[in-house]
Scaffold this motif. Structure first.
Motif, PDB file in Angstrom:
ATOM      1  N   GLU A 287       0.874  -1.282   0.106  1.00 27.18           N
ATOM      2  CA  GLU A 287      -0.058  -0.164   0.213  1.00 27.18           C
ATOM      3  C   GLU A 287       1.010   1.064  -0.007  1.00 27.18           C
ATOM      4  OE1 GLU A 287      -3.660  -1.809   2.683  1.00 27.18           O
ATOM      5  OE2 GLU A 287      -2.229  -0.722   3.674  1.00 27.18           O
ATOM      6  N   ILE A 288       0.444   2.062  -0.490  1.00 25.38           N
ATOM      7  CA  ILE A 288       1.002   3.662  -0.835  1.00 25.38           C
ATOM      8  C   ILE A 288       0.245   4.796  -1.136  1.00 25.38           C
ATOM      9  CG2 ILE A 288       1.681   3.844  -3.134  1.00 25.38           C
ATOM     10  CD1 ILE A 288       4.391   4.090  -0.609  1.00 25.38           C
ATOM     11  N   ILE A 289       0.218   5.858  -0.171  1.00 27.11           N
ATOM     12  CA  ILE A 289      -0.628   7.116  -0.345  1.00 27.11           C
ATOM     13  C   ILE A 289       0.175   7.929  -1.347  1.00 27.11           C
ATOM     14  CG2 ILE A 289      -1.530   9.027   0.459  1.00 27.11           C
ATOM     15  CD1 ILE A 289      -2.036   7.439   2.966  1.00 27.11           C
ATOM     16  N   MET A 290      -0.435   7.881  -2.688  1.00 25.20           N
ATOM     17  CA  MET A 290       0.160   8.300  -3.726  1.00 25.20           C
ATOM     18  C   MET A 290      -0.498   9.933  -4.225  1.00 25.20           C
ATOM     19  SD  MET A 290       2.563   8.615  -6.185  1.00 25.20           S
ATOM     20  CE  MET A 290       2.838   6.832  -6.373  1.00 25.20           C
ATOM     21  N   PRO A 291       0.329  10.887  -3.821  1.00 28.62           N
ATOM     22  CA  PRO A 291      -0.115  12.288  -4.358  1.00 28.62           C
ATOM     23  C   PRO A 291      -0.158  12.335  -5.830  1.00 28.62           C
ATOM     24  CG  PRO A 291       1.878  12.385  -2.856  1.00 28.62           C
ATOM     25  CD  PRO A 291       1.899  10.970  -3.112  1.00 28.62           C
ATOM     26  N   LEU A 292      -1.172  13.215  -6.380  1.00 27.92           N
ATOM     27  CA  LEU A 292      -1.490  13.218  -7.637  1.00 27.92           C
ATOM     28  C   LEU A 292      -1.250  14.637  -8.159  1.00 27.92           C
ATOM     29  CD1 LEU A 292      -4.583  10.793  -7.830  1.00 27.92           C
ATOM     30  CD2 LEU A 292      -2.301  10.314  -8.339  1.00 27.92           C
ATOM     31  N   GLY A 293      -1.418  14.730  -9.727  1.00 27.80           N
ATOM     32  CA  GLY A 293      -1.364  16.247 -10.152  1.00 27.80           C
ATOM     33  C   GLY A 293       0.183  16.593  -9.929  1.00 27.80           C
ATOM     34  N   ASN A 294       0.285  17.701  -9.655  1.00 24.56           N
ATOM     35  CA  ASN A 294       1.448  18.569  -9.411  1.00 24.56           C
ATOM     36  C   ASN A 294       2.160  18.107  -7.950  1.00 24.56           C
ATOM     37  OD1 ASN A 294       1.575  19.934 -11.932  1.00 24.56           O
ATOM     38  ND2 ASN A 294       0.354  21.422 -11.001  1.00 24.56           N
TER      39      ASN A 294
END
Length: 451
Positions: A287-294
Motif C-alpha cells: 500500500e502507498i498513499i500517492m499524491p497526484l497532479g503536481n
C-alpha cells in the motif's frame, strides 16, 4: 523484553515500604508468552503489552499513563462493564507508589466478538494535575494495596528537536512481517525507497517470523540513521512464539484472532512515536498513499488536504481533523498482460504495475489515512477509532484528484479486474526510485557484480 523494566528494577535500592504496597520483584511477575504480562480482576484477565506517558496539550485529562492490553471482555461500546482496577505508579528514587484509579477502558475494536478470543483494550490512568514528573514504572492491580503480578516500563519519548519544524514529519507503522515462506525482499526495498521519496522519516516494523532475505533488508535499513526500526511481537492470547514458523500457522489458523492482534502493533507504534512525528500512517507493504497532479510529497499533500472540500460536511467550520484519509484503488498484477514498461527489470514491481481498476472504492472501503498525533487516541488499521472530538473533526476524506491509496493486490470483487486503465503517476519518481532500488540491491548482494 521491551516492556519489562529489568534495568530499573535492579537499580532500585532494597527498602521496605511504609504504605500498603511494595514493588513487585522478578518472582512476583506473571509472564505470559514472550512479551506480555498478566493481571487478574474478578473474572477478567488482562494481558499487558506496554505502557505510555501521554501529556499532549489536546488531552484535557493529561497527564495520563496509557496501558495497552488484550482483555477477555467484549461487548457493544458503552455497554461493556469492567471492574474497577488501579494503577500503582512507581517513580524514580521513591519507595512508595502513587495509587490512582483506572479511569477509562477503550476497546480497540467495533466489529463484533467471538468466544475464546481476547480483545485489544486501552486503559487510562489519570495522574494528579500537579504531578508533572514522569513515572518510571507502572503496575495494574485489582485492589489498591495488593502485590502486583505485573510491572511495565512507562515509555516516554519526548520531542527530540527544539528548532521550529518547517514542514510536517511523517512516519509509518507496519504490522508483523509474517512471511517465513515468501521472499518479498524485492517488494520491500522498492516500497521503502518510495516512502522515503514521499517524505517518510521513519518506518517501524514488528517481527513475527520472516524470510532471511527480508531480515537482511530490514537490518540494512535499520543502520541508516534510524530510518527503519524492528520491534518484537508475539500473540496476546498466548500462542507460542519461539518455535520456528509457529507464529505463521497460528496467524493463519484464525483470521479473526489475527486481526484482533494487529491492533497491538499499530497502537504501540503510535504511542511510542507520537511526540516526534506530526502524522503517522498504518500501511501494509503493498500500500502507498500517492499524491497526484503536481503534488510530489506528503507534506504538499497535507497542505492541500487542509483546504480541500470535505465531502462529509457542507459547512467549512472544521479547521482540524483527526486524520486525512485516502480512497483505495487496486493495482492488480494482470499477469496475462504484456508489461507496460518492457525494458524495466521485473523486480521493480510498482514501477512495472501501472494498470489499475477503473474505479476507486468508496470513502468507507479499505481507506488508509495519515493520522494526526495531536488528536488520535486509538487506531484501527483503516481509521482512528478514538480521537479528541473537542479539538478535531472526524477523519476527512480527501478528494481523489489530490491523492489515492494505491493497493498492489487482487481485489476481492473480481469484477474490478475488468477494463483496467493505465495510471503511471509513479513514473514521476522513476529515475530516483529505480536508481535507489538498484543501489540497494547491489549493496545487499542481490545482483551479480556485472549488472
Amino acid at each position: 523484553m521491551p516492556a519489562f523494566p529489568l534495568e530499573e528494577l535492579l537499580a532500585r535500592p532494597k527498602s521496605k515500604p511504609k504504605g500498603c504496597s511494595r514493588l513487585p520483584n522478578l518472582m512476583d511477575i506473571k509472564f505470559h508468552n514472550n512479551y506480555w504480562q498478566a493481571a487478574q480482576a474478578e473474572n477478567l484477565t488482562y494481558y499487558i503489552y506496554g505502557a505510555y506517558y501521554d501529556n499532549r496539550a489536546t488531552v484535557e485529562e493529561a497527564p495520563l499513563v496509557r496501558i495497552l492490553t488484550m482483555s477477555s471482555r467484549y461487548g457493544k461500546r458503552n455497554e461493556v462493564k469492567f471492574p474497577q482496577v488501579y494503577c500503582q505508579l512507581w517513580y524514580e528514587n521513591q519507595t512508595e507508589p502513587l495509587l490512582v484509579n483506572v479511569t477509562d477502558h477503550k476497546i480497540i475494536w467495533i466489529f463484533g466478538g467471538a468466544p475464546k478470543r481476547v480483545y485489544p483494550t486501552l486503559l487510562s490512568c489519570a495522574l494528579p494535575q500537579q504531578q508533572q514528573q514522569v513515572p518510571e514504572m507502572v503496575s495494574l492491580v485489582a485492589t489498591r494495596c495488593e502485590l502486583a503480578t505485573n510491572l511495565l516500563r512507562v515509555v516516554y519519548e519526548p520531542r527530540k528537536w527544539v528548532e521550529p519544524a518547517t514542514k510536517p514529519r511523517f512516519m509509518v507503522c507496519v504490522k508483523a512481517l509474517n512471511y517465513p515462506y515468501s521472499d518479498l525482499s524485492w517488494r520491500l526495498i522498492e516500497w521503502l525507497e518510495l516512502l522515503r521519496l514521499l517524505g517518510a522519516d521513519k518506518v517501524v516494523f514488528y517481527e513475527a517470523q520472516m524470510h532471511a532475505n527480508m531480515s537482511k533488508v530490514i537490518e540494512h535499513y535499520s543502520q541508516q540513521a534510524g530510518y527503519v526500526e524492528l520491534r518484537p511481537l508475539s500473540l496476546g492470547r498466548g500462542e507460542p512464539h519461539a518455535a520456528p514458523n509457529f507464529h505463521y500457522w497460528a496467524m493463519s489458523a484464525d483470521g479473526f484472532n489475527r486481526r484482533l492482534n494487529e491492533m497491538i502493533p499499530y497502537n504501540d507504534c503510535f504511542y511510542r512515536n507520537m511526540y516526534n512525528y506530526d502524522y503517522i500512517g498504518v500501511f501494509d507493504i503493498d500500500e502507498i498513499i500517492m499524491p497526484l497532479g503536481n503534488l510530489t510529497s506528503w507534506s504538499q499533500l497535507i497542505d492541500v488536504a487542509q483546504r480541500a472540500p470535505d465531502y462529509q460536511r457542507e459547512s467549512s467550520r472544521c479547521q482540524h481533523w483527526a486524520s486525512f484519509c485516502f480512497r483505495n484503488v487496486y493495482f492488480p498484477s494482470y499477469a496475462e498482460r504484456a508489461p507496460v514498461y518492457p525494458t524495466l527489470p521485473s523486480y521493480y514491481y510498482m514501477l512495472q504495475h501501472v494498470e489499475r481498476s477503473p474505479e476507486h472504492c468508496n470513502r468507507y472501503a479499505a481507506v488508509k489515512c495519515l493520522h494526526s498525533t495531536r488528536y488520535v487516541e486509538a487506531l484501527h488499521n483503516h481509521f482512528p477509532l478514538f480521537f479528541r472530538r473537542k479539538h478535531s473533526c472526524d477523519p476527512k476524506s480527501v478528494p481523489i484528484q489530490y491523492a489515492q491509496m494505491q493497493h498492489y493486490r487482487e481485489p476481492t470483487n473480481k469484477t474490478r479486474l475488468l477494463n483496467p486503465i493505465r495510471d503511471d503517476n509513479i513514473w514521476r519518481f522513476q529515475p530516483q526510485l529505480q536508481q535507489r532500488v538498484h543501489d540497494t540491491y547491489k549493496q545487499l548482494g542481490f545482483l551479480p557484480n556485472e549488472l
